[in-house]
Scaffold this active site. Structure first.
Site, PDB file in Angstrom:
ATOM      1  N   GLU A 199       1.534  -5.022  11.045  1.00  0.00           N
ATOM      2  CA  GLU A 199       0.983  -3.676  10.982  1.00  0.00           C
ATOM      3  C   GLU A 199       1.816  -2.847  11.948  1.00  0.00           C
ATOM      4  OE1 GLU A 199      -1.357  -2.347   9.143  1.00  0.00           O
ATOM      5  OE2 GLU A 199      -2.327  -4.090   8.234  1.00  0.00           O
TER       6      GLU A 199
ATOM      7  N   TYR B   4      -9.652  -8.040  10.903  1.00  0.00           N
ATOM      8  CA  TYR B   4     -10.961  -8.224  10.273  1.00  0.00           C
ATOM      9  C   TYR B   4     -10.827  -9.247   9.155  1.00  0.00           C
ATOM     10  CZ  TYR B   4      -8.726  -4.352   7.670  1.00  0.00           C
ATOM     11  OH  TYR B   4      -7.832  -3.538   7.028  1.00  0.00           O
TER      12      TYR B   4
ATOM     13  N   ARG C 203      -3.278   4.775  -2.028  1.00  0.00           N
ATOM     14  CA  ARG C 203      -3.129   3.418  -1.488  1.00  0.00           C
ATOM     15  C   ARG C 203      -2.874   2.363  -2.566  1.00  0.00           C
ATOM     16  NH1 ARG C 203      -5.523  -0.107   2.770  1.00  0.00           N
ATOM     17  NH2 ARG C 203      -6.466  -1.942   1.807  1.00  0.00           N
TER      18      ARG C 203
ATOM     19  N   HIS D 220       0.857  -1.190   0.000  1.00  0.00           N
ATOM     20  CA  HIS D 220       0.000   0.000   0.000  1.00  0.00           C
ATOM     21  C   HIS D 220       0.890   1.236   0.000  1.00  0.00           C
ATOM     22  CE1 HIS D 220      -3.198  -2.764   1.918  1.00  0.00           C
ATOM     23  NE2 HIS D 220      -3.418  -2.658   0.619  1.00  0.00           N
ATOM     24  N   ALA D 221       0.688   2.107  -0.982  1.00  0.00           N
ATOM     25  CA  ALA D 221       1.638   3.173  -1.279  1.00  0.00           C
ATOM     26  C   ALA D 221       1.867   4.133  -0.120  1.00  0.00           C
ATOM     27  CB  ALA D 221       1.141   3.947  -2.510  1.00  0.00           C
ATOM     28  N   ARG D 222       0.828   4.489   0.599  1.00  0.00           N
ATOM     29  CA  ARG D 222       0.944   5.542   1.610  1.00  0.00           C
ATOM     30  C   ARG D 222       1.586   5.081   2.913  1.00  0.00           C
ATOM     31  NH1 ARG D 222      -5.583   6.222   2.413  1.00  0.00           N
ATOM     32  NH2 ARG D 222      -6.067   4.179   3.305  1.00  0.00           N
ATOM     33  N   GLU D 223       1.870   3.785   3.041  1.00  0.00           N
ATOM     34  CA  GLU D 223       2.411   3.228   4.280  1.00  0.00           C
ATOM     35  C   GLU D 223       3.937   3.264   4.231  1.00  0.00           C
ATOM     36  OE1 GLU D 223       0.416  -0.565   4.549  1.00  0.00           O
ATOM     37  OE2 GLU D 223      -1.556   0.387   4.402  1.00  0.00           O
TER      38      GLU D 223
ATOM     39  N   HIS E 269       3.119  -3.619   6.750  1.00  0.00           N
ATOM     40  CA  HIS E 269       2.076  -2.638   6.507  1.00  0.00           C
ATOM     41  C   HIS E 269       2.051  -1.632   7.659  1.00  0.00           C
ATOM     42  CE1 HIS E 269       0.002  -5.239   3.417  1.00  0.00           C
ATOM     43  NE2 HIS E 269       0.702  -6.149   4.076  1.00  0.00           N
ATOM     44  N   ALA E 270       1.104  -0.691   7.606  1.00  0.00           N
ATOM     45  CA  ALA E 270       0.847   0.256   8.694  1.00  0.00           C
ATOM     46  C   ALA E 270      -0.583   0.793   8.485  1.00  0.00           C
ATOM     47  CB  ALA E 270       1.858   1.406   8.667  1.00  0.00           C
ATOM     48  N   TYR E 271      -1.265   1.122   9.560  1.00  0.00           N
ATOM     49  CA  TYR E 271      -0.801   1.200  10.938  1.00  0.00           C
ATOM     50  C   TYR E 271      -1.791   0.444  11.818  1.00  0.00           C
ATOM     51  CZ  TYR E 271      -4.409   4.894  11.068  1.00  0.00           C
ATOM     52  OH  TYR E 271      -5.590   5.589  10.960  1.00  0.00           O
TER      53      TYR E 271
ATOM     54  N   ASN F  35      -3.355  -5.788  -2.234  1.00  0.00           N
ATOM     55  CA  ASN F  35      -3.518  -6.808  -1.199  1.00  0.00           C
ATOM     56  C   ASN F  35      -4.939  -7.375  -1.167  1.00  0.00           C
ATOM     57  OD1 ASN F  35      -2.058  -8.306   0.716  1.00  0.00           O
ATOM     58  ND2 ASN F  35      -3.017  -7.188   2.405  1.00  0.00           N
ATOM     59  N   ARG F  36      -5.665  -7.219  -2.270  1.00  0.00           N
ATOM     60  CA  ARG F  36      -6.960  -7.882  -2.462  1.00  0.00           C
ATOM     61  C   ARG F  36      -7.006  -8.554  -3.836  1.00  0.00           C
ATOM     62  NH1 ARG F  36      -6.705  -6.172   1.939  1.00  0.00           N
ATOM     63  NH2 ARG F  36      -8.305  -5.190   3.258  1.00  0.00           N
TER      64      ARG F  36
END
Length: 441
Positions: A401, A379, A257, A199-202, A327-329, A274-275
């Site tokens: 995370e 989840y 993302r 995910h780009a923003r992490e 990943h984060a967060y 990631n899906r």
């Protein structure tokens, strides 16, 4: 934690309904302000619905306004008691906060002005003044170009331990570089896969991948555990999985993302990498709508980045024994399954490894991580890389995370890179050493 508002009426204010789009148009990075000052006055708020009626109101709000959801990953996860972090642009914040107060939905402002928070903690301003690769600063976030140059530099200067190669190209044509780390040997060896930046923003993910390589090279001669790891295992490390999205998060939209692929039928770009894996693809926790952050894509492995990694893992799955994704967060250490509530066959070994890793992590700075099966701890989500790795024969599959739990969110300051990476390093070493021991199933 002090919230504003109190439970009572749950009706939607009429003034709230006409707002259709909260997200601003993407613009190039400006010189006066980062990202052309596009986040000035934006807020990040935390909502915790106290009833299912409030949760329903929040879901309705989300679908009407298309707000930027930071946590959880999908609006479908929002229910009574769910911590929900939302990025709200300035032009909608007054109306939205008035709605929340009128509807008596509790909230807390996490970030008062997103632009100021971004500029106070960003290394983008320093990019024009970088020093040479020999003075590479691991306590800063780095652009894609810097990371790839760093990889090539290590390939030339540490050839006894490092080999860099490409496994394909991204949608926009960028090379997908892998760094192989380990004492060179002709013998068959088990391996560990590590990826960051799906995910780009992490941004803390790619920072950790670089930190791991640095520590391995620095401590090989002095740390018996590291020496054992590099002598007996190979590490395949992908510092930036989603290269197009990560580059875009530096130049246009800090909170992007997804990937950057185009869909000829829709104006929205990108797929949640990631899906997009072929394991219960596009089931619970993934979206069929191309504009959603959790869009699963038109078909499994539709993204060239996912396809390239899946092909590499398939080719090497006989000797890759662990899959680690960063990943984060949220401060969690997760293991399969994500897509269903069920116990994995080698639960005992994986659970023990996770427990020891989290305990080691906490010993550094006292930071607490939750751990357990992803479906129960975080989840349910389908089509993710961790489940795919496990289902394809990699017995130890984990997703970290990293910090924090929402105070900074995706804008984790650079001053927290070192403590975050230092504690995570101990957790990864614990998991890796677990692989080298006999573990009854």
């Amino acid at each position: 934690m002090k919230f504003q508002g109190s439970p009572s009426s749950r009706s939607l204010p009429a003034a709230f309904l006409p707002l259709c789009w909260l997200l601003l148009e993407t613009v190039p990075l400006g010189y006066g302000h980062l990202y052309n000052n596009r986040y000035a006055g934006d807020k990040v708020i935390r909502l915790i619905p106290q009833t299912e009626e409030e949760a329903h109101a929040l879901k309705k709000m989300y679908h009407q306004l298309k707000v930027d959801l930071w946590q959880p990953g999908s609006i479908s996860y929002v229910s009574e008691g769910t911590v929900t972090d939302v990025h709200i642009p300035q032009n909608a914040s007054r109306t939205l906060l008035a709605f929340l107060q009128e509807a008596h939905i509790q909230y807390k402002i996490l970030i008062e002005d997103l632009q100021k928070a971004l500029e106070n903690g960003s290394s983008l301003r320093t990019q024009r003044n970088r020093r040479s690769l020999s003075d590479y600063n691991y306590e800063l976030y780095h652009s894609l170009e810097e990371i790839q140059s760093w990889m090539q530099h290590l390939n030339q200067t540490h050839s006894a331990f490092i080999q860099v190669f490409s496994i394909g190209r991204s949608y926009e044509g960028r090379p997908l570089f892998i760094l192989k780390l380990g004492r060179k040997s002709r013998a068959y060896r088990r391996a560990v896969w590590i990826d960051c930046g799906i995910h780009a923003r992490e941004w803390i993910g790619p920072a950790f991948c670089q930190w791991f390589v640095r520590e391995a090279l620095l401590t090989y001669k002095t740390d018996p555990a590291m020496r054992k790891m590099l002598n007996h295992l190979d590490f395949y490390i992908m510092p930036v999985f989603n290269v197009d999205g990560y580059h875009f998060s530096w130049t246009h939209d800090r909170f992007w993302r997804k990937t950057r692929s185009r869909n000829s039928r829709f104006r929205c770009r990108g797929v949640d990498a990631n899906r997009n894996w072929k394991v219960k693809w596009c089931d619970e926790g993934a979206s069929v709508h191309p504009c959603d952050d959790t869009y699963c894509g038109p078909f499994p492995e539709s993204e060239p980045e996912v396809k390239a990694v899946a092909n590499f893992l398939r080719k090497h799955r006989k000797h890759i024994r662990a899959y680690l994704s960063f990943h984060a967060y949220a401060q969690m250490l997760l293991y399969p399954y994500s897509y269903k509530y069920a116990t994995i066959p080698n639960f005992s070994c994986v659970e023990t490894a996770a427990y020891k890793a989290v305990r080691a992590l906490r010993s550094v700075h006292g930071v607490r991580y939750r751990y357990g099966p992803a479906s129960q701890t975080l989840y349910v989500s389908s089509g993710n890389s961790m489940d795919w790795a496990y289902k394809n024969g990699i017995p130890y599959a984990f997703a970290f995370e990293l910090r924090d739990t929402g105070h900074f969110g995706f804008l984790l300051p650079e001053m927290l890179i070192k403590p975050t990476c230092t504690e995570t390093m101990l957790a990864v070493k614990n998991i890796t050493m677990h692989l080298l021991q006999k573990c009854p199933r």
